[in-house]
Design an enzyme around this catalytic site. Structure first.
Site, PDB file in Angstrom:
ATOM      1  N   LYS A 172       0.803  -1.196   0.000  1.00 19.82           N
ATOM      2  CA  LYS A 172       0.000   0.000   0.000  1.00 19.82           C
ATOM      3  C   LYS A 172       0.846   1.259   0.000  1.00 19.82           C
ATOM      4  O   LYS A 172       0.341   2.341  -0.259  1.00 19.82           O
ATOM      5  CB  LYS A 172      -0.864   0.022   1.281  1.00 19.82           C
ATOM      6  CG  LYS A 172      -1.755  -1.151   1.472  1.00 19.82           C
ATOM      7  CD  LYS A 172      -2.466  -1.010   2.840  1.00 19.82           C
ATOM      8  CE  LYS A 172      -2.484  -2.319   3.523  1.00 19.82           C
ATOM      9  NZ  LYS A 172      -3.009  -2.270   4.895  1.00 19.82           N
ATOM     10  N   GLU A 174       7.429   2.966  -6.647  1.00 15.45           N
ATOM     11  CA  GLU A 174       7.607   2.443  -5.285  1.00 15.45           C
ATOM     12  C   GLU A 174       7.687   3.558  -4.251  1.00 15.45           C
ATOM     13  O   GLU A 174       8.092   4.680  -4.570  1.00 15.45           O
ATOM     14  CB  GLU A 174       8.917   1.634  -5.227  1.00 15.45           C
ATOM     15  CG  GLU A 174       8.717   0.139  -5.262  1.00 15.45           C
ATOM     16  CD  GLU A 174       8.076  -0.409  -3.984  1.00 15.45           C
ATOM     17  OE1 GLU A 174       7.204   0.239  -3.383  1.00 15.45           O
ATOM     18  OE2 GLU A 174       8.461  -1.516  -3.585  1.00 15.45           O
ATOM     19  N   ASP A 204      14.406  -0.374   0.353  1.00 14.29           N
ATOM     20  CA  ASP A 204      15.159  -0.555   1.583  1.00 14.29           C
ATOM     21  C   ASP A 204      16.148  -1.700   1.331  1.00 14.29           C
ATOM     22  O   ASP A 204      17.171  -1.485   0.683  1.00 14.29           O
ATOM     23  CB  ASP A 204      14.145  -0.845   2.692  1.00 14.29           C
ATOM     24  CG  ASP A 204      14.751  -0.913   4.082  1.00 14.29           C
ATOM     25  OD1 ASP A 204      15.664  -0.122   4.354  1.00 14.29           O
ATOM     26  OD2 ASP A 204      14.307  -1.743   4.883  1.00 14.29           O
ATOM     27  N   PHE A 236      14.275   4.519   9.915  1.00 13.96           N
ATOM     28  CA  PHE A 236      12.920   4.110   9.573  1.00 13.96           C
ATOM     29  C   PHE A 236      12.068   5.367   9.469  1.00 13.96           C
ATOM     30  O   PHE A 236      12.074   6.203  10.373  1.00 13.96           O
ATOM     31  CB  PHE A 236      12.355   3.144  10.616  1.00 13.96           C
ATOM     32  CG  PHE A 236      11.131   2.443  10.116  1.00 13.96           C
ATOM     33  CD1 PHE A 236      11.250   1.329   9.287  1.00 13.96           C
ATOM     34  CD2 PHE A 236       9.867   2.898  10.441  1.00 13.96           C
ATOM     35  CE1 PHE A 236      10.122   0.685   8.791  1.00 13.96           C
ATOM     36  CE2 PHE A 236       8.728   2.265   9.952  1.00 13.96           C
ATOM     37  CZ  PHE A 236       8.859   1.157   9.132  1.00 13.96           C
ATOM     38  N   VAL A 237      11.366   5.512   8.339  1.00 14.86           N
ATOM     39  CA  VAL A 237      10.597   6.738   8.104  1.00 14.86           C
ATOM     40  C   VAL A 237       9.106   6.446   7.964  1.00 14.86           C
ATOM     41  O   VAL A 237       8.707   5.330   7.610  1.00 14.86           O
ATOM     42  CB  VAL A 237      11.107   7.495   6.858  1.00 14.86           C
ATOM     43  CG1 VAL A 237      12.509   8.032   7.084  1.00 14.86           C
ATOM     44  CG2 VAL A 237      11.063   6.622   5.610  1.00 14.86           C
TER      45      VAL A 237
HETATM   46  P1  IMP Z   1      12.389  -4.014   1.250  1.00 18.31           P
HETATM   47  O1  IMP Z   1      11.886  -5.356   0.751  1.00 18.31           O
HETATM   48  O2  IMP Z   1      13.254  -4.192   2.460  1.00 18.31           O
HETATM   49  O3  IMP Z   1      13.084  -3.193   0.202  1.00 18.31           O
HETATM   50  O4  IMP Z   1      11.149  -3.174   1.790  1.00 18.31           O
HETATM   51  C1  IMP Z   1       9.860  -3.456   1.416  1.00 18.31           C
HETATM   52  C2  IMP Z   1       8.844  -2.545   1.982  1.00 18.31           C
HETATM   53  O5  IMP Z   1       9.117  -2.307   3.359  1.00 18.31           O
HETATM   54  C3  IMP Z   1       8.760  -1.148   1.378  1.00 18.31           C
HETATM   55  O6  IMP Z   1       8.057  -1.106   0.156  1.00 18.31           O
HETATM   56  C4  IMP Z   1       8.020  -0.427   2.493  1.00 18.31           C
HETATM   57  O7  IMP Z   1       6.620  -0.647   2.392  1.00 18.31           O
HETATM   58  C5  IMP Z   1       8.570  -1.084   3.742  1.00 18.31           C
HETATM   59  N1  IMP Z   1       9.617  -0.236   4.321  1.00 18.31           N
HETATM   60  C6  IMP Z   1      10.951  -0.327   4.166  1.00 18.31           C
HETATM   61  N2  IMP Z   1      11.589   0.660   4.830  1.00 18.31           N
HETATM   62  C7  IMP Z   1      10.619   1.410   5.399  1.00 18.31           C
HETATM   63  C8  IMP Z   1      10.625   2.605   6.195  1.00 18.31           C
HETATM   64  O8  IMP Z   1      11.662   3.221   6.524  1.00 18.31           O
HETATM   65  N3  IMP Z   1       9.401   3.057   6.590  1.00 18.31           N
HETATM   66  C9  IMP Z   1       8.224   2.457   6.262  1.00 18.31           C
HETATM   67  N4  IMP Z   1       8.177   1.357   5.504  1.00 18.31           N
HETATM   68  C10 IMP Z   1       9.353   0.838   5.083  1.00 18.31           C
END
Ligand code: IMP
Ligand code: MG
Length: 184
Positions: free
Chosen positions: A50, A106, A110, A159-160
């Site tokens: 979302k 996106e 992260d 973390f944001v």
């Molecule tokens: P990834 O697979 O680690 O790249 O992250 C997947 C998902 O984690 C992102 O699309 C976000 O929805 C969530 N996410 C990652 N870092 C943050 C953050 O700092 N704040 C909020 N959601 C995050």
């Protein structure tokens, strides 16, 4: 436009990283770039629910060429605030992507694990092209080999929350991007 009164958003805001105005300016500029880049091409902006819902809504209105939008949902499994790499595609696109230039929109890259899996899946459907545009990039956290084609802001390893991004489903409606404050 007046900055929202932060006291309405209880608790976990350490500091504002990116203001509403800075986001609006970057989105407008990106809309122009995308409009030039994909001129006369069948374009679909694909958002993974979302977190990117607000960004997609704003970006779509900043893009001046005809385009479609589509939504996918992918469930990432988390341990605390970090994704584990296990990803299930729980909602697919209605469109046949082989007829489109696909631009994934996106919220944040992260570790990159979620996006890597979604890209692998979309590649297998043979789009005319496949690129990634992200609002936020946290390169220090990357665990897989993945780079975005367009990134609006690079941020440090915090973390944001806000502008669509949540902590435990809250704070998506915060109009800016803020650093999340852990409970002490
Ligand atoms: P990834 O697979 O680690 O790249 O992250 C997947 C998902 O984690 C992102 O699309 C976000 O929805 C969530 N996410 C990652 N870092 C943050 C953050 O700092 N704040 C909020 N959601 C995050
Ligand atoms: Mg999330």
């Amino acid at each position: 436009m007046q900055m929202t009164n932060m006291s309405e958003f209880h608790g976990h805001i350490k500091r504002v990283l990116i203001t509403e105005e800075e986001i609006a300016e970057a989105v407008a500029k990106t809309g122009e770039i995308i409009s030039l880049e994909y001129k006369d091409k069948p374009l679909i902006l694909v958002s993974i629910l979302k977190g990117a819902y607000i960004f997609l809504a704003d970006l779509s209105r900043a893009v001046t060429i005809p385009h479609e939008i589509g939504f996918m949902a992918a469930k990432s499994y988390f341990e605390g605030t970090e994704s584990t790499g296990k990803v299930d595609i729980t909602m697919d696109l209605a469109q046949d992507v082989s007829k489109y230039h696909v631009l994934i929109v996106e919220d944040i890259i992260d570790t990159g694990r979620t996006l890597k899996e979604v890209m692998k899946y979309l590649e297998s459907k043979n789009p005319l092209s496949l690129k990634v545009l992200t609002l936020l990039d946290k390169p220090d956290r990357r665990l897989v080999d993945l780079e975005s084609d367009y990134s609006l802001f690079t941020i440090p390893d915090h973390f944001v929350i806000g502008y669509g991004l949540d902590y435990a489903e809250y704070y998506r409606n915060l109009p800016c991007i803020a650093e999340f404050e852990e409970d002490s």
